[in-house]
Motif scaffolding. Structure first.
Motif, PDB file in Angstrom:
ATOM      1  N   ALA A 104       0.815  -1.217   0.000  1.00 56.79           N
ATOM      2  CA  ALA A 104       0.000   0.000   0.000  1.00 56.79           C
ATOM      3  C   ALA A 104       0.852   1.272   0.000  1.00 56.79           C
ATOM      4  O   ALA A 104       0.313   2.383  -0.011  1.00 56.79           O
ATOM      5  N   GLY A 105       2.195   1.120   0.035  1.00 52.75           N
ATOM      6  CA  GLY A 105       3.056   2.285  -0.129  1.00 52.75           C
ATOM      7  C   GLY A 105       3.755   2.784   1.110  1.00 52.75           C
ATOM      8  O   GLY A 105       4.234   3.925   1.128  1.00 52.75           O
ATOM      9  N   ASN A 106       3.848   1.951   2.168  1.00 52.53           N
ATOM     10  CA  ASN A 106       4.508   2.382   3.403  1.00 52.53           C
ATOM     11  C   ASN A 106       5.493   1.314   3.865  1.00 52.53           C
ATOM     12  O   ASN A 106       5.267   0.120   3.667  1.00 52.53           O
ATOM     13  N   SER A 107       6.575   1.752   4.509  1.00 53.74           N
ATOM     14  CA  SER A 107       7.536   0.792   5.027  1.00 53.74           C
ATOM     15  C   SER A 107       8.513   1.489   5.964  1.00 53.74           C
ATOM     16  O   SER A 107       8.480   2.713   6.126  1.00 53.74           O
ATOM     17  N   TYR A 108       9.387   0.694   6.587  1.00 55.69           N
ATOM     18  CA  TYR A 108      10.522   1.198   7.361  1.00 55.69           C
ATOM     19  C   TYR A 108      11.798   0.929   6.577  1.00 55.69           C
ATOM     20  O   TYR A 108      11.989  -0.173   6.049  1.00 55.69           O
ATOM     21  N   PHE A 109      12.668   1.929   6.487  1.00 58.19           N
ATOM     22  CA  PHE A 109      13.974   1.767   5.855  1.00 58.19           C
ATOM     23  C   PHE A 109      15.059   1.881   6.925  1.00 58.19           C
ATOM     24  O   PHE A 109      14.971   2.731   7.813  1.00 58.19           O
ATOM     25  N   THR A 110      16.088   1.040   6.818  1.00 60.78           N
ATOM     26  CA  THR A 110      17.228   1.151   7.726  1.00 60.78           C
ATOM     27  C   THR A 110      18.080   2.355   7.338  1.00 60.78           C
ATOM     28  O   THR A 110      18.487   2.488   6.181  1.00 60.78           O
ATOM     29  N   ALA A 111      18.338   3.218   8.317  1.00 63.60           N
ATOM     30  CA  ALA A 111      19.166   4.400   8.079  1.00 63.60           C
ATOM     31  C   ALA A 111      20.584   4.218   8.600  1.00 63.60           C
ATOM     32  O   ALA A 111      21.536   4.801   8.069  1.00 63.60           O
ATOM     33  N   GLU A 112      20.735   3.396   9.632  1.00 66.18           N
ATOM     34  CA  GLU A 112      22.063   3.233  10.229  1.00 66.18           C
ATOM     35  C   GLU A 112      22.106   1.936  11.031  1.00 66.18           C
ATOM     36  O   GLU A 112      21.111   1.568  11.668  1.00 66.18           O
ATOM     37  N   THR A 113      23.241   1.233  10.961  1.00 68.14           N
ATOM     38  CA  THR A 113      23.426   0.034  11.786  1.00 68.14           C
ATOM     39  C   THR A 113      24.837   0.025  12.370  1.00 68.14           C
ATOM     40  O   THR A 113      25.786   0.535  11.763  1.00 68.14           O
ATOM     41  N   GLY A 114      24.950  -0.589  13.537  1.00 66.29           N
ATOM     42  CA  GLY A 114      26.254  -0.820  14.148  1.00 66.29           C
ATOM     43  C   GLY A 114      26.309  -2.241  14.640  1.00 66.29           C
ATOM     44  O   GLY A 114      25.567  -2.611  15.553  1.00 66.29           O
ATOM     45  N   VAL A 115      27.166  -3.062  14.006  1.00 65.04           N
ATOM     46  CA  VAL A 115      27.255  -4.480  14.340  1.00 65.04           C
ATOM     47  C   VAL A 115      28.559  -4.753  15.090  1.00 65.04           C
ATOM     48  O   VAL A 115      29.625  -4.274  14.684  1.00 65.04           O
ATOM     49  N   LYS A 116      28.473  -5.524  16.169  1.00 66.40           N
ATOM     50  CA  LYS A 116      29.650  -5.965  16.902  1.00 66.40           C
ATOM     51  C   LYS A 116      29.699  -7.485  16.859  1.00 66.40           C
ATOM     52  O   LYS A 116      28.707  -8.160  17.160  1.00 66.40           O
ATOM     53  N   TYR A 117      30.863  -8.020  16.464  1.00 64.42           N
ATOM     54  CA  TYR A 117      31.051  -9.465  16.378  1.00 64.42           C
ATOM     55  C   TYR A 117      31.755  -9.940  17.644  1.00 64.42           C
ATOM     56  O   TYR A 117      32.867  -9.499  17.953  1.00 64.42           O
ATOM     57  N   VAL A 118      31.111 -10.836  18.367  1.00 63.74           N
ATOM     58  CA  VAL A 118      31.630 -11.241  19.676  1.00 63.74           C
ATOM     59  C   VAL A 118      32.324 -12.604  19.607  1.00 63.74           C
ATOM     60  O   VAL A 118      33.457 -12.756  20.047  1.00 63.74           O
ATOM     61  N   LEU A 119      31.639 -13.606  19.043  1.00 65.25           N
ATOM     62  CA  LEU A 119      32.202 -14.946  18.912  1.00 65.25           C
ATOM     63  C   LEU A 119      32.007 -15.457  17.490  1.00 65.25           C
ATOM     64  O   LEU A 119      31.115 -14.999  16.769  1.00 65.25           O
ATOM     65  N   GLU A 120      32.824 -16.437  17.101  1.00 63.04           N
ATOM     66  CA  GLU A 120      32.661 -17.046  15.782  1.00 63.04           C
ATOM     67  C   GLU A 120      31.344 -17.835  15.724  1.00 63.04           C
ATOM     68  O   GLU A 120      30.894 -18.390  16.715  1.00 63.04           O
ATOM     69  N   THR A 121      30.773 -17.875  14.532  1.00 61.21           N
ATOM     70  CA  THR A 121      29.556 -18.647  14.296  1.00 61.21           C
ATOM     71  C   THR A 121      29.821 -19.573  13.109  1.00 61.21           C
ATOM     72  O   THR A 121      30.307 -19.120  12.072  1.00 61.21           O
ATOM     73  N   HIS A 122      29.492 -20.859  13.254  1.00 59.81           N
ATOM     74  CA  HIS A 122      29.854 -21.850  12.235  1.00 59.81           C
ATOM     75  C   HIS A 122      28.622 -22.491  11.598  1.00 59.81           C
ATOM     76  O   HIS A 122      27.523 -22.470  12.172  1.00 59.81           O
ATOM     77  N   ALA A 123      28.834 -23.065  10.417  1.00 64.34           N
ATOM     78  CA  ALA A 123      27.756 -23.768   9.712  1.00 64.34           C
ATOM     79  C   ALA A 123      27.194 -24.874  10.588  1.00 64.34           C
ATOM     80  O   ALA A 123      27.935 -25.596  11.260  1.00 64.34           O
ATOM     81  N   GLY A 124      25.875 -25.000  10.569  1.00 68.70           N
ATOM     82  CA  GLY A 124      25.208 -26.040  11.339  1.00 68.70           C
ATOM     83  C   GLY A 124      24.857 -25.650  12.754  1.00 68.70           C
ATOM     84  O   GLY A 124      24.150 -26.390  13.437  1.00 68.70           O
ATOM     85  N   GLU A 125      25.342 -24.493  13.218  1.00 65.24           N
ATOM     86  CA  GLU A 125      25.017 -24.053  14.574  1.00 65.24           C
ATOM     87  C   GLU A 125      23.633 -23.397  14.604  1.00 65.24           C
ATOM     88  O   GLU A 125      23.301 -22.576  13.760  1.00 65.24           O
ATOM     89  N   GLY A 126      22.856 -23.759  15.605  1.00 65.65           N
ATOM     90  CA  GLY A 126      21.577 -23.106  15.819  1.00 65.65           C
ATOM     91  C   GLY A 126      21.775 -21.796  16.560  1.00 65.65           C
ATOM     92  O   GLY A 126      22.667 -21.681  17.399  1.00 65.65           O
ATOM     93  N   PHE A 127      20.951 -20.805  16.242  1.00 65.75           N
ATOM     94  CA  PHE A 127      21.042 -19.525  16.937  1.00 65.75           C
ATOM     95  C   PHE A 127      19.668 -18.878  17.001  1.00 65.75           C
ATOM     96  O   PHE A 127      18.731 -19.307  16.313  1.00 65.75           O
ATOM     97  N   TYR A 128      19.555 -17.844  17.824  1.00 69.02           N
ATOM     98  CA  TYR A 128      18.333 -17.057  17.868  1.00 69.02           C
ATOM     99  C   TYR A 128      18.699 -15.601  18.070  1.00 69.02           C
ATOM    100  O   TYR A 128      19.828 -15.269  18.468  1.00 69.02           O
ATOM    101  N   VAL A 129      17.758 -14.708  17.777  1.00 69.23           N
ATOM    102  CA  VAL A 129      17.979 -13.272  17.941  1.00 69.23           C
ATOM    103  C   VAL A 129      16.901 -12.714  18.870  1.00 69.23           C
ATOM    104  O   VAL A 129      15.706 -12.940  18.656  1.00 69.23           O
ATOM    105  N   GLU A 130      17.357 -12.014  19.900  1.00 70.66           N
ATOM    106  CA  GLU A 130      16.457 -11.282  20.793  1.00 70.66           C
ATOM    107  C   GLU A 130      16.456  -9.812  20.388  1.00 70.66           C
ATOM    108  O   GLU A 130      17.524  -9.214  20.206  1.00 70.66           O
ATOM    109  N   THR A 131      15.264  -9.236  20.242  1.00 70.86           N
ATOM    110  CA  THR A 131      15.133  -7.864  19.759  1.00 70.86           C
ATOM    111  C   THR A 131      14.363  -7.014  20.762  1.00 70.86           C
ATOM    112  O   THR A 131      13.302  -7.429  21.248  1.00 70.86           O
TER     113      THR A 131
END
Length: 468
Positions: free
Chosen positions: A379-406
């Motif tokens: 219908a013509g409305n949305s949210y656009f990302t204007a800025e992000t800051g990512v910090k990498y803490v530990l390695e993540t490997h193929a086959g590992e399960g993960f989740y994201v808390e927001t």
């Protein structure tokens, strides 16, 4: 009602069935007199548990339990579906079905993995022939979705329909083969190719590796997405299939192949084939080859999934049935999945660009949660990302399960700020964080503007709930 599948015969195919059912939330009861059955199925299960979740964006259902039983009667107790995968000996299979029907009710599906026998042969002498059908899979059963569903003339329609529904439930594609025929459909192609390949090796024209190269670098890639006839339709150019048939049809009379002639299957041929195969692949163990095969299949199937084509479309459709709406917890769990093999880089861990995808998926789930869904966007409305800051803490490997808390850190007017934490599923270790700032925009003007009232109200409510 608890879903229970019984697996009778726990070899390569039976173990694959057990893994597919268990990973799709069914409890699995196994009967196999082999004292090594538990170890073998456990190894198959380990491979499946690593590979199958990589195909999906949504989390799989809670894993079912696999139990091992001393008798067929114990294994089929309470089961709604039975998959027989015992050795290809007709008298053995008929004996197994007689025992199965003595211990299970009439509404249980009795399906065979047989690649060669017709349903009527399995049904011969059975107390309830309509209950027995063929559901012929392909290895590895936990990744390849095809199951040739062959009821034969005696198969009960209600059994066929129940089997079809169950196979779809576990993410498979039941191909209803309406006529009985030796080797069904797919194995007839494989037999023809195998027969010709034996001649090419025997006559010294090609080695086993050269034949495999011809398939994997050539037509095998086309078949994975288009099959046979659609591939040849394209080969006919703008004139289509008629032109292809007219151009190449006469070649069918040429003595190219030896499909009706079989090379003598003697020790000399066996040693020749086995020796070349050892030279080709003997440097890898069977488990290493299985893992390589599974990783390649996951990557190919995910590529097809991204194009919504072939078996990839089937997985995408099944994936949609596994997705559940977000709950009301704080913080919101916006993503729960497994790292696919095609997300890793030369260092063996998840590519940094994929973290952006993970957090983008998390914000998209939250958008849908507050009503900024596909209809809202259309219908013509949305949210656009204007800025992000990512910090990498530990390695993540193929086959590992993960989740994201927001968490919604800011939800005011056209501004939306989200704080994401990506955590490993098995130990809740923090893998990465993202601070994401979005602006609501009009897709018509491509400029920022306030959200529609219902979305703004939902965002402000979440911001208040997440304030602490």
């Amino acid at each position: 009602m608890t879903k229970i599948a019984a697996i009778v015969g726990g070899g390569v195919i039976g173990g694959g069935w057990a893994a597919r059912f268990a990973l799709m939330g069914w409890n699995v009861q196994v009967f196999d007199p082999d004292p090594e059955a538990k170890r073998k199925i456990s190894e198959v299960m380990a491979g499946a548990e690593r590979a199958l979740p990589m195909l999906y964006e949504a989390p799989l259902r809670a894993r079912g339990k696999i139990s091992f039983h001393q008798t067929i009667a114990e294994a089929v107790s309470g089961a709604q579906y039975v998959q027989e995968s015992v050795p290809e000996r007709l008298e053995l299979k008929q004996k197994v079905y007689a025992e199965l029907q003595a211990h299970c009710s009439e509404d249980v599906v009795l399906a065979s993995s047989t690649s060669g026998f017709k349903p009527s042969e399995l049904q011969e002498g059975a107390a309830r022939p309509g209950q027995i059908i063929v559901a012929h899979p392909f290895n590895p059963v936990y990744l390849l979705p095809l199951a040739e569903l062959v009821p034969g003339v005696n198969g009960a329609p209600e059994t066929v329909e129940k089997a079809r529904e169950i196979l779809i439930d576990i993410g498979m594609y039941p191909l209803h083969v309406k006529a009985e025929i030796d080797a069904h459909i797919a194995d007839r192609f494989l037999e023809a190719v195998w027969r010709e390949a034996l001649w090419l090796v025997k006559d010294g024209i090609a080695t086993t590796e050269e034949i495999d190269d011809a398939i994997r670098y050539g037509f095998g890639l086309r078949w994975a997405q288009m099959g046979l006839f659609e591939t040849y339709r394209v080969a006919g150019g703008e004139a289509g299939m008629k032109h292809f048939m007219a151009q190449f049809g006469p070649a069918l009379k040429w003595p190219w192949t030896k499909l009706m002639d079989v090379p003598e299957f003697n020790e000399e041929l066996v040693d020749l084939i086995a020796g070349q195969s050892d030279a080709q692949s003997g440097h890898m163990s069977i488990r290493e080859l299985e893992r390589l095969r599974d990783d390649n299949l996951v990557a190919i199937l995910r590529a097809l999934k991204g194009q919504n084509a072939g078996a990839g479309k089937l997985i995408a459709d099944h994936d949609a049935t596994l997705r559940a709406p977000l709950g009301g917890e704080v913080p919101l769990v916006t993503v729960r999945r497994t790292v696919p093999v095609d997300w890793t880089d030369v260092n063996g861990h998840m590519n940094e660009g994929r973290y952006g995808q993970v957090f983008s998926d998390a914000s998209e789930e939250l958008m849908f949660h507050v009503g900024a869904d596909r209809d809202y966007i259309a219908a013509g409305n949305s949210y656009f990302t204007a800025e992000t800051g990512v910090k990498y803490v530990l390695e993540t490997h193929a086959g590992e399960g993960f989740y994201v808390e927001t968490r919604v850190a800011l939800g005011q007017g056209k501004k939306l700020r989200l704080l994401h934490e990506m955590k490993r599923a098995k130990d809740d270790a923090l893998l990465a964080t993202c601070d994401q700032f979005l602006l609501h925009v009009s897709l018509e003007t491509r400029k920022s503007c306030p959200p529609l009232p219902q979305v703004l109200q939902a965002v402000e409510a979440l911001a208040a709930k997440h304030a602490d």
